[in-house]
Design an enzyme around this catalytic site. Structure first.
Site, PDB file in Angstrom:
ATOM      1  N   GLU A 241       0.858  -1.188   0.000  1.00 42.03           N
ATOM      2  CA  GLU A 241       0.000   0.000   0.000  1.00 42.03           C
ATOM      3  C   GLU A 241       0.895   1.239   0.000  1.00 42.03           C
ATOM      4  O   GLU A 241       2.011   1.208   0.545  1.00 42.03           O
ATOM      5  CB  GLU A 241      -0.879  -0.116   1.257  1.00 42.03           C
ATOM      6  CG  GLU A 241      -1.775   1.017   1.622  1.00 42.03           C
ATOM      7  CD  GLU A 241      -2.866   1.355   0.639  1.00 42.03           C
ATOM      8  OE1 GLU A 241      -2.532   1.561  -0.538  1.00 42.03           O
ATOM      9  OE2 GLU A 241      -4.028   1.469   1.065  1.00 42.03           O
ATOM     10  N   ASP A 242       0.445   2.307  -0.614  1.00 40.71           N
ATOM     11  CA  ASP A 242       1.234   3.547  -0.586  1.00 40.71           C
ATOM     12  C   ASP A 242       1.141   4.227   0.767  1.00 40.71           C
ATOM     13  O   ASP A 242       2.133   4.599   1.362  1.00 40.71           O
ATOM     14  CB  ASP A 242       0.829   4.489  -1.736  1.00 40.71           C
ATOM     15  CG  ASP A 242      -0.665   4.811  -1.762  1.00 40.71           C
ATOM     16  OD1 ASP A 242      -1.442   4.202  -0.999  1.00 40.71           O
ATOM     17  OD2 ASP A 242      -1.061   5.675  -2.567  1.00 40.71           O
TER      18      ASP A 242
ATOM     19  N   ASP B 189      -4.320   5.859   5.716  1.00 40.72           N
ATOM     20  CA  ASP B 189      -4.894   7.073   6.291  1.00 40.72           C
ATOM     21  C   ASP B 189      -5.919   6.638   7.344  1.00 40.72           C
ATOM     22  O   ASP B 189      -5.559   6.332   8.471  1.00 40.72           O
ATOM     23  CB  ASP B 189      -5.492   7.890   5.130  1.00 40.72           C
ATOM     24  CG  ASP B 189      -6.032   9.238   5.564  1.00 40.72           C
ATOM     25  OD1 ASP B 189      -5.252  10.200   5.569  1.00 40.72           O
ATOM     26  OD2 ASP B 189      -7.227   9.317   5.885  1.00 40.72           O
TER      27      ASP B 189
ATOM     28  N   PHE C 159      -1.805  16.044   3.639  1.00 39.94           N
ATOM     29  CA  PHE C 159      -2.091  15.335   2.399  1.00 39.94           C
ATOM     30  C   PHE C 159      -0.810  15.287   1.595  1.00 39.94           C
ATOM     31  O   PHE C 159      -0.228  16.316   1.254  1.00 39.94           O
ATOM     32  CB  PHE C 159      -3.212  16.001   1.600  1.00 39.94           C
ATOM     33  CG  PHE C 159      -3.799  15.050   0.601  1.00 39.94           C
ATOM     34  CD1 PHE C 159      -4.756  14.123   0.985  1.00 39.94           C
ATOM     35  CD2 PHE C 159      -3.363  15.050  -0.715  1.00 39.94           C
ATOM     36  CE1 PHE C 159      -5.274  13.205   0.067  1.00 39.94           C
ATOM     37  CE2 PHE C 159      -3.871  14.143  -1.632  1.00 39.94           C
ATOM     38  CZ  PHE C 159      -4.837  13.225  -1.237  1.00 39.94           C
TER      39      PHE C 159
ATOM     40  N   ARG D 123       1.669  12.169  -9.252  1.00 39.39           N
ATOM     41  CA  ARG D 123       2.159  10.804  -9.001  1.00 39.39           C
ATOM     42  C   ARG D 123       3.611  10.635  -9.430  1.00 39.39           C
ATOM     43  O   ARG D 123       4.349   9.838  -8.874  1.00 39.39           O
ATOM     44  CB  ARG D 123       1.321   9.780  -9.794  1.00 39.39           C
ATOM     45  CG  ARG D 123      -0.074   9.554  -9.262  1.00 39.39           C
ATOM     46  CD  ARG D 123      -0.654   8.277  -9.875  1.00 39.39           C
ATOM     47  NE  ARG D 123      -2.102   8.208  -9.772  1.00 39.39           N
ATOM     48  CZ  ARG D 123      -2.769   7.774  -8.692  1.00 39.39           C
ATOM     49  NH1 ARG D 123      -2.103   7.383  -7.631  1.00 39.39           N
ATOM     50  NH2 ARG D 123      -4.082   7.739  -8.676  1.00 39.39           N
TER      51      ARG D 123
END
Ligand code: IMP
Ligand code: MG
Length: 180
Positions: free
Chosen positions: A107-108, A111, A159, A172
């Site tokens: 997973e990046d 959150d 963010f 990205r």
């Protein structure tokens, strides 16, 4: 085309939070740990959660010295916003068999944890011998059960974009991670 012609008020990334060298070092460390945690008999499958993990995956799997296979799954929950909608749709299911083998979901960023909370039971239902999570970034906003086995960095509650992470599909491609 200049920035002005590109459209109205597109957010631009601000402070660099993790630079290229720091990411590179940490990814290599994670790969060393992962390589030591499994044997060939585990038939390791590294499963990247698209799209955010694509750069992390590419760097990570090239540093894992143990033979393994690579696949992806695609889930969607965010749309163009900064908040999870809570509605996690699985748009592409891995075709690779999971039964009886070691699976690591990559997973990046975690959150709220909603994505993994929804996804992991669906993968578990396919009866892998083991199912672990490797996330590059973890905001640690809420406890997860189980917590990811491998975490690249604890992330600030900003963010973040770059190194695969997007805001409304922008940023990205940045080789570093910045806060918006
Ligand atoms: P969660 O379901 O709330 O844990 O959110 C996980 C997913 O939301 C990640 O896989 C990202 O795609 C996206 N996400 C969460 N936080 C960020 C962020 O700071 N920047 C970019 N994407 C994020
Ligand atoms: Mg995303």
């Amino acid at each position: 085309m200049t920035r002005d012609e590109a459209g109205p008020a597109r957010a631009t990334p601000g402070r660099v939070v993790f630079d290229v060298e720091r990411i590179e070092r940490r990814v290599r460390e994670l790969a060393v740990e992962i390589s030591a945690a499994y044997t060939e008999e585990d038939r390791l499958l590294v499963l990247g959660l698209l799209k955010g993990s694509f750069i992390f995956m590419a760097d990570l799997v090239r540093e894992i010295t143990l033979p393994h296979q690579v696949d992806f799954l695609l889930a969607s929950s965010y749309g163009a916003g900064k908040q999870s909608t809570g509605d996690v749709r699985l748009l592409y299911d891995p075709e690779s068999p999971l039964a009886g083998r070691a699976v690591i979901v990559v997973e990046d960023i975690i959150d709220s944890g909603t994505t993994l909370r929804r996804l992991l039971p669906r993968l578990q239902a396919r009866e892998p011998a083991s199912l672990e999570v490797c996330t590059l970034l973890h905001k640690r906003l809420e406890p997860l059960d189980p917590e990811p086995r491998w975490v690249g960095f604890d992330a600030p509650n900003d963010f973040l974009v770059g190194y695969g992470l997007d805001h409304a599909e922008d940023f990205r491609h940045l080789p570093y991670i910045a806060s918006l």
